[in-house]
Design a protein around this motif. Structure first.
Motif, PDB file in Angstrom:
ATOM      1  N   GLU A  13      54.349  67.264  13.988  1.00 31.21           N
ATOM      2  CA  GLU A  13      55.162  68.428  13.651  1.00 31.21           C
ATOM      3  C   GLU A  13      54.959  68.691  12.168  1.00 31.21           C
ATOM      4  O   GLU A  13      54.987  67.758  11.364  1.00 31.21           O
ATOM      5  CB  GLU A  13      56.648  68.167  13.905  1.00 31.21           C
ATOM      6  CG  GLU A  13      57.006  68.099  15.373  1.00 31.21           C
ATOM      7  CD  GLU A  13      58.498  67.897  15.559  1.00 31.21           C
ATOM      8  OE1 GLU A  13      58.879  67.505  16.663  1.00 31.21           O
ATOM      9  OE2 GLU A  13      59.273  68.120  14.608  1.00 31.21           O
ATOM     10  N   SER A  55      54.563  72.578  16.238  1.00 29.09           N
ATOM     11  CA  SER A  55      54.395  71.342  16.976  1.00 29.09           C
ATOM     12  C   SER A  55      53.037  71.411  17.648  1.00 29.09           C
ATOM     13  O   SER A  55      52.778  72.304  18.448  1.00 29.09           O
ATOM     14  CB  SER A  55      55.484  71.169  18.034  1.00 29.09           C
ATOM     15  OG  SER A  55      55.121  70.126  18.921  1.00 29.09           O
ATOM     16  N   ASN A  58      55.620  70.955   1.325  1.00 28.86           N
ATOM     17  CA  ASN A  58      55.593  70.290   2.624  1.00 28.86           C
ATOM     18  C   ASN A  58      56.956  69.636   2.869  1.00 28.86           C
ATOM     19  O   ASN A  58      57.311  68.673   2.206  1.00 28.86           O
ATOM     20  CB  ASN A  58      54.478  69.244   2.639  1.00 28.86           C
ATOM     21  CG  ASN A  58      54.273  68.648   4.017  1.00 28.86           C
ATOM     22  OD1 ASN A  58      55.129  68.792   4.884  1.00 28.86           O
ATOM     23  ND2 ASN A  58      53.160  67.987   4.222  1.00 28.86           N
ATOM     24  N   ARG A  59      57.696  70.154   3.819  1.00 28.20           N
ATOM     25  CA  ARG A  59      59.044  69.651   4.060  1.00 28.20           C
ATOM     26  C   ARG A  59      59.076  68.579   5.150  1.00 28.20           C
ATOM     27  O   ARG A  59      60.063  67.918   5.344  1.00 28.20           O
ATOM     28  CB  ARG A  59      59.986  70.797   4.458  1.00 28.20           C
ATOM     29  CG  ARG A  59      60.094  71.887   3.416  1.00 28.20           C
ATOM     30  CD  ARG A  59      60.737  71.393   2.150  1.00 28.20           C
ATOM     31  NE  ARG A  59      62.123  70.972   2.340  1.00 28.20           N
ATOM     32  CZ  ARG A  59      62.841  70.372   1.430  1.00 28.20           C
ATOM     33  NH1 ARG A  59      62.310  70.095   0.262  1.00 28.20           N
ATOM     34  NH2 ARG A  59      64.078  70.031   1.662  1.00 28.20           N
ATOM     35  N   GLN A  60      58.007  68.457   5.902  1.00 23.55           N
ATOM     36  CA  GLN A  60      58.007  67.427   6.945  1.00 23.55           C
ATOM     37  C   GLN A  60      56.642  67.345   7.584  1.00 23.55           C
ATOM     38  O   GLN A  60      56.016  68.354   7.842  1.00 23.55           O
ATOM     39  CB  GLN A  60      59.020  67.742   8.039  1.00 23.55           C
ATOM     40  CG  GLN A  60      58.938  66.775   9.233  1.00 23.55           C
ATOM     41  CD  GLN A  60      59.940  67.094  10.306  1.00 23.55           C
ATOM     42  OE1 GLN A  60      61.047  66.626  10.294  1.00 23.55           O
ATOM     43  NE2 GLN A  60      59.535  67.933  11.238  1.00 23.55           N
ATOM     44  N   SER A 119      59.280  82.302   9.891  1.00 27.20           N
ATOM     45  CA  SER A 119      60.370  83.218   9.554  1.00 27.20           C
ATOM     46  C   SER A 119      60.442  83.353   8.028  1.00 27.20           C
ATOM     47  O   SER A 119      60.154  82.397   7.296  1.00 27.20           O
ATOM     48  CB  SER A 119      61.704  82.711  10.112  1.00 27.20           C
ATOM     49  OG  SER A 119      61.999  81.431   9.599  1.00 27.20           O
ATOM     50  N   PHE A 130      56.204  71.194   8.940  1.00 24.74           N
ATOM     51  CA  PHE A 130      57.188  72.174   8.491  1.00 24.74           C
ATOM     52  C   PHE A 130      56.906  72.479   7.023  1.00 24.74           C
ATOM     53  O   PHE A 130      56.976  71.592   6.169  1.00 24.74           O
ATOM     54  CB  PHE A 130      58.600  71.610   8.677  1.00 24.74           C
ATOM     55  CG  PHE A 130      59.694  72.538   8.236  1.00 24.74           C
ATOM     56  CD1 PHE A 130      59.716  73.867   8.629  1.00 24.74           C
ATOM     57  CD2 PHE A 130      60.717  72.073   7.422  1.00 24.74           C
ATOM     58  CE1 PHE A 130      60.722  74.714   8.220  1.00 24.74           C
ATOM     59  CE2 PHE A 130      61.735  72.919   7.015  1.00 24.74           C
ATOM     60  CZ  PHE A 130      61.734  74.240   7.412  1.00 24.74           C
ATOM     61  N   ARG A 182      57.334  75.193   3.623  1.00 25.84           N
ATOM     62  CA  ARG A 182      58.033  76.299   2.963  1.00 25.84           C
ATOM     63  C   ARG A 182      57.051  76.890   1.950  1.00 25.84           C
ATOM     64  O   ARG A 182      56.600  76.195   1.042  1.00 25.84           O
ATOM     65  CB  ARG A 182      59.306  75.805   2.299  1.00 25.84           C
ATOM     66  CG  ARG A 182      60.226  76.920   1.845  1.00 25.84           C
ATOM     67  CD  ARG A 182      61.600  76.361   1.495  1.00 25.84           C
ATOM     68  NE  ARG A 182      62.286  75.866   2.681  1.00 25.84           N
ATOM     69  CZ  ARG A 182      63.285  74.973   2.657  1.00 25.84           C
ATOM     70  NH1 ARG A 182      63.699  74.478   1.523  1.00 25.84           N
ATOM     71  NH2 ARG A 182      63.857  74.570   3.784  1.00 25.84           N
ATOM     72  N   GLU A 186      59.018  80.223   6.008  1.00 23.98           N
ATOM     73  CA  GLU A 186      58.958  78.866   6.539  1.00 23.98           C
ATOM     74  C   GLU A 186      58.086  78.861   7.781  1.00 23.98           C
ATOM     75  O   GLU A 186      58.181  79.772   8.609  1.00 23.98           O
ATOM     76  CB  GLU A 186      60.354  78.357   6.892  1.00 23.98           C
ATOM     77  CG  GLU A 186      61.200  78.017   5.684  1.00 23.98           C
ATOM     78  CD  GLU A 186      62.577  77.511   6.059  1.00 23.98           C
ATOM     79  OE1 GLU A 186      63.200  76.851   5.226  1.00 23.98           O
ATOM     80  OE2 GLU A 186      63.049  77.813   7.185  1.00 23.98           O
ATOM     81  N   TRP A 202      56.941  76.363  10.959  1.00 23.55           N
ATOM     82  CA  TRP A 202      57.146  75.128  11.710  1.00 23.55           C
ATOM     83  C   TRP A 202      56.198  75.139  12.888  1.00 23.55           C
ATOM     84  O   TRP A 202      56.016  76.172  13.540  1.00 23.55           O
ATOM     85  CB  TRP A 202      58.598  75.039  12.197  1.00 23.55           C
ATOM     86  CG  TRP A 202      58.848  73.765  12.958  1.00 23.55           C
ATOM     87  CD1 TRP A 202      59.321  72.584  12.462  1.00 23.55           C
ATOM     88  CD2 TRP A 202      58.625  73.541  14.343  1.00 23.55           C
ATOM     89  NE1 TRP A 202      59.398  71.649  13.450  1.00 23.55           N
ATOM     90  CE2 TRP A 202      58.976  72.211  14.608  1.00 23.55           C
ATOM     91  CE3 TRP A 202      58.158  74.338  15.387  1.00 23.55           C
ATOM     92  CZ2 TRP A 202      58.872  71.647  15.875  1.00 23.55           C
ATOM     93  CZ3 TRP A 202      58.037  73.783  16.650  1.00 23.55           C
ATOM     94  CH2 TRP A 202      58.410  72.450  16.893  1.00 23.55           C
ATOM     95  N   HIS A 232      56.234  78.766  14.718  1.00 28.05           N
ATOM     96  CA  HIS A 232      57.343  79.645  14.348  1.00 28.05           C
ATOM     97  C   HIS A 232      57.264  79.934  12.856  1.00 28.05           C
ATOM     98  O   HIS A 232      57.140  79.020  12.045  1.00 28.05           O
ATOM     99  CB  HIS A 232      58.676  78.963  14.679  1.00 28.05           C
ATOM    100  CG  HIS A 232      59.868  79.861  14.561  1.00 28.05           C
ATOM    101  ND1 HIS A 232      60.556  80.010  13.376  1.00 28.05           N
ATOM    102  CD2 HIS A 232      60.491  80.649  15.459  1.00 28.05           C
ATOM    103  CE1 HIS A 232      61.551  80.853  13.570  1.00 28.05           C
ATOM    104  NE2 HIS A 232      61.538  81.257  14.816  1.00 28.05           N
ATOM    105  N   LEU A 263      62.355  83.765   4.513  1.00 30.73           N
ATOM    106  CA  LEU A 263      63.635  83.508   3.856  1.00 30.73           C
ATOM    107  C   LEU A 263      63.932  84.600   2.833  1.00 30.73           C
ATOM    108  O   LEU A 263      65.092  84.901   2.551  1.00 30.73           O
ATOM    109  CB  LEU A 263      63.607  82.162   3.139  1.00 30.73           C
ATOM    110  CG  LEU A 263      63.418  80.915   4.005  1.00 30.73           C
ATOM    111  CD1 LEU A 263      63.420  79.673   3.129  1.00 30.73           C
ATOM    112  CD2 LEU A 263      64.500  80.822   5.050  1.00 30.73           C
TER     113      LEU A 263
END
Lengths: 223, 258
Positions: free
Chosen positions: A131, A111, A151-153, A99, A133, A135, A107, A109, A97, A101
């Motif tokens: 996973e 899996s 790297n947010r996650q 999208s 995620f 930005r 962003e 994301w 995904h 901002l």
């Protein structure tokens, strides 16, 4: 009356200048979900390369769009359900995904839970489920776009690289998706997160064993 | 006393968040930090356009979240006004891209999207704006084992907001703990991943997780807690407090030490 025409003229000039200055070459960015190593360098799987949509639009890749894709060398990287733990409604599940901002920031994301490797399990783990995620800010300097990635996650199904860069197992609750009998051996290979070989490329996850590498979630700015 | 302090912190943080900002469109944020990142089992605030959600209230406002697996979840609404709605995002919502719909009456519907990540740490501030003095308490343990809870903020009539109350380190034998409250970090699997800094100094983290066991009186839904020891060698002054869970940092808050 004269003042009014002058104001209109100034406004039209400003609008013209703004429109000319505002015409920047659109940045073309692709995200490659999976790129395997082949002789002579890594090679993306064409069906797993997606171009980012323009600002205001969203990219949503569902499992049924990528399910069953096998890489060129026939080793069998497949997006599919986990036969040991089938999930209802799996085909509609979003696996990638993107999208926006703002016109400069998006962003991403993903899996990669549904990738597993029936015939190549000695190199890559089965049933692993990271996973990722990110930005990403796209900066254009002198007409060249570069990527600044935050790297947010990053989460894996049964392995986790902690803040110190050490590989460690996750608690049991994280392991429920794993197939029995298949484990990932950190001594044998390793995972690198957030590899940025150039300012125009970013690799979310790189798996390495010896001289072999496989990249997952590779962002590329196309000139 | 701890129960009263916890209650006041939670009410402060969750009950009056709308004073901080009023976006024109529906926006999802952490109730603590107001950042865009939110996690399962956390407290989340949706800011809405008050001219659309004129009849919003805690009883009638409904919020649905559709996760990336296509499953729709009706989430718990515990506070709702025309400007904002506070919800609890439960742990059975799959992480990843989510869509939400907030309805507060006929023709009062807002929709939006947000990313749900496993960990999205945020700390509550006493003024419910994500900055300044934390919605926290100080626990002092004396050498004889006596435990007392102390405040670290007070109301300023002049400034019309909470201001820091300097933390007294007390006797050298006292152990002084800072108990911070937040949301979005209970899913962190490893305590070693949690770091807290007081100014430039790393402080010892004793606990980071849920504020209490689920279903037990005194446990607040979605509220998380971090306990850190304030070192004896901290010089008097004003310090920034930031917690980092893995690679993700919370909002920065401020404490004062005597």
């Amino acid at each position: 009356m004269k003042l009014r025409y002058s104001a209109i003229a100034v406004f039209m000039m400003l609008a013209f200048v703004t429109s000319v200055l505002g015409q920047q070459k659109p940045v073309k960015i692709t995200v490659t979900m999976f790129e395997e190593e082949k002789s002579g360098g890594n090679q993306p799987v064409p069906q797993l390369v997606f171009e980012l949509p323009p600002y205001g639009q969203t990219l949503a890749i569902r499992n049924n769009a990528v399910q069953g894709i096998i890489t060129n060398n026939g080793q069998g990287y497949i997006f599919s359900d986990d036969p040991a733990n089938p999930s209802p409604g799996l085909n509609e599940e979003i696996v990638l995904h993107v999208s926006w901002l703002s016109p400069q920031t998006f962003e991403l994301w993903t899996s990669l839970e549904k990738i597993y490797t029936p015939t190549f399990a000695d190199l890559y783990p089965r049933g692993f489920g990271p996973e990722i995620f990110l930005r990403v800010t796209v900066q254009t300097v002198n007409g060249k776009a570069t990527l600044q990635v935050e790297n947010r996650q990053t989460l894996m199904g049964f392995l986790h690289i902690n803040a110190a860069g050490t590989t460690q197992e996750m608690p049991n609750s994280y392991k429920k998706r794993n197939l029995p009998g298949h484990t990932w051996n950190p001594a044998d290979a390793y995972v690198s997160w957030g590899v940025q070989p150039t300012a125009t490329q970013y690799v979310g996850m790189r798996m390495t064993r010896g001289t072999s590498t496989v990249d997952f979630i590779k962002l590329s700015v196309l000139e | 006393m701890i129960r009263q302090l916890l209650l006041s912190c939670c009410i402060l943080a969750c009950g009056s968040l709308g004073l901080a900002q009023t976006p024109a469109t529906a926006t999802v944020t952490s109730s603590a930090s107001f950042s865009r990142d939110v996690a399962p089992s956390s407290l989340v605030t949706i800011f809405t356009n008050p001219s659309i959600h004129r009849s919003a209230n805690s009883t009638t406002t409904k919020v649905k979240v559709k996760d990336r697996r296509g499953n729709t979840h009706h989430v718990e609404v515990f506070y709702s006004t025309p400007q904002q709605t506070n919800i609890y995002v439960q742990d059975d919502i799959a992480t990843g891209p989510c869509e939400f719909e907030l309805s507060s009456g006929i023709n009062e519907v807002s929709r939006g999207a947000f990313p749900l990540t496993w960990v999205a740490p945020g700390l509550f501030a006493a003024n419910a704006n994500g900055v300044g003095v934390p919605a926290a308490v100080v626990l002092r343990v004396t050498a004889s084992g006596v435990q007392t809870y102390e405040r670290l903020f007070q109301w300023s009539v002049q400034l019309n907001r909470y201001v820091p109350l300097a933390i007294d380190k007390g006797a050298p034998t006292d152990k002084v703990f800072l108990i911070l409250f937040g949301t979005g970090f209970r899913n962190n699997p490893d305590m070693a991943e949690v770091q807290v800094t007081l100014g430039e100094q790393n402080v010892q983290v004793y606990y980071a997780g849920s504020q209490g066991p689920a279903g037990i009186p005194g446990t607040f839904l979605g509220l998380d807690q971090i306990n850190v020891l304030i070192p004896n060698n901290v010089a008097p002054g004003v310090y920034s407090v930031v917690a980092k869970v893995g690679m993700l940092a919370t909002n920065a808050l401020t404490v004062e030490v005597k």
